[in-house]
Write an enzyme that holds these catalytic residues in place. Sequence first.
Site, PDB file in Angstrom:
ATOM      1  N   HIS A  25      64.669  65.249  62.228  1.00  0.00           N
ATOM      2  CA  HIS A  25      63.545  64.405  61.960  1.00  0.00           C
ATOM      3  C   HIS A  25      62.445  64.647  62.498  1.00  0.00           C
ATOM      4  CE1 HIS A  25      67.211  62.037  60.544  1.00  0.00           C
ATOM      5  NE2 HIS A  25      66.445  61.750  59.581  1.00  0.00           N
ATOM      6  N   HIS A  32      68.143  65.994  53.380  1.00  0.00           N
ATOM      7  CA  HIS A  32      69.500  65.772  53.766  1.00  0.00           C
ATOM      8  C   HIS A  32      70.087  64.371  53.297  1.00  0.00           C
ATOM      9  CE1 HIS A  32      66.930  63.757  56.641  1.00  0.00           C
ATOM     10  NE2 HIS A  32      67.678  62.947  56.946  1.00  0.00           N
ATOM     11  N   CYS A  67      71.230  51.762  58.240  1.00  0.00           N
ATOM     12  CA  CYS A  67      70.992  53.039  57.434  1.00  0.00           C
ATOM     13  C   CYS A  67      71.755  54.176  58.602  1.00  0.00           C
ATOM     14  CB  CYS A  67      69.586  53.295  57.372  1.00  0.00           C
ATOM     15  SG  CYS A  67      68.685  52.247  56.321  1.00  0.00           S
ATOM     16  N   HIS A  69      73.648  58.309  58.442  1.00  0.00           N
ATOM     17  CA  HIS A  69      73.889  59.748  57.991  1.00  0.00           C
ATOM     18  C   HIS A  69      75.483  59.739  57.980  1.00  0.00           C
ATOM     19  CE1 HIS A  69      69.850  59.877  59.639  1.00  0.00           C
ATOM     20  NE2 HIS A  69      69.578  60.476  58.565  1.00  0.00           N
ATOM     21  N   GLU A  87      75.792  49.855  65.251  1.00  0.00           N
ATOM     22  CA  GLU A  87      74.820  49.198  65.185  1.00  0.00           C
ATOM     23  C   GLU A  87      74.852  47.616  65.626  1.00  0.00           C
ATOM     24  OE1 GLU A  87      71.664  50.352  62.580  1.00  0.00           O
ATOM     25  OE2 GLU A  87      72.373  52.375  62.451  1.00  0.00           O
ATOM     26  N   GLU A 114      60.885  61.334  56.827  1.00  0.00           N
ATOM     27  CA  GLU A 114      62.273  60.987  56.158  1.00  0.00           C
ATOM     28  C   GLU A 114      62.190  61.808  54.816  1.00  0.00           C
ATOM     29  OE1 GLU A 114      64.667  60.203  57.384  1.00  0.00           O
ATOM     30  OE2 GLU A 114      64.688  58.450  58.817  1.00  0.00           O
ATOM     31  N   GLU A 116      65.324  62.246  52.108  1.00  0.00           N
ATOM     32  CA  GLU A 116      66.955  61.903  52.106  1.00  0.00           C
ATOM     33  C   GLU A 116      67.224  61.666  50.514  1.00  0.00           C
ATOM     34  OE1 GLU A 116      67.368  59.992  56.444  1.00  0.00           O
ATOM     35  OE2 GLU A 116      67.174  58.506  54.609  1.00  0.00           O
TER      36      GLU A 116
END
Length: 182
Positions: A25, A32, A67, A69, A87, A114, A116
């Site tokens: 990032h 990604h 959110c 990955h 989280e 970002e 994505e």
Amino acid sequence: MQTEHVILLNAQGVPTGTLEKYAAHTADTLLHLAFSSWLFNAKGQLLVTRRALSKKAWPGVWTNSVCGHPQMGESNEDAVIRRCRFELGVEITAPEPVYPDFRYRATDPNGIVENEVCPVFAARTTSALQINDDEVMDYQWCDLADVLRGIDATPWAFSPWMVMQAANSEARKLLSAFAQHN
């Protein structure tokens, strides 16, 4: 938690490799794979979270629940479950797709981009929250209709991906149906 990576994608969404998440990032973020999730409690209320000030992109911004990955070899659904535990310290029902083809690019005020392919999921929490302060600085359970009105009236107060997801009429319809199914 071990170092996370992102799965790099070509323009057609095909994986081409990986890169360490923090290094990925930048002002020139490569495309990604990511995911976005909207979590609801048993009352049908949406969990809105405020990103920790230590976050590299959009620190302190209000956003949808979680959110993240997916890691190499991990399904999007398993990644949602993993990040909810990390989280929020919360268990959830099986994530259901509400906007599977969401893709976006946005630049935060510090120049971090970002970029994505980011399928969007909804799920219901099945345990109490145990917030990880390194990820979330505040949270609120809200009626979805109130959140959507807030996004429509003050989009600058929310993450750009949340605003873009809420702008999709089909996703909005599926999220509303999910919230009403108690």
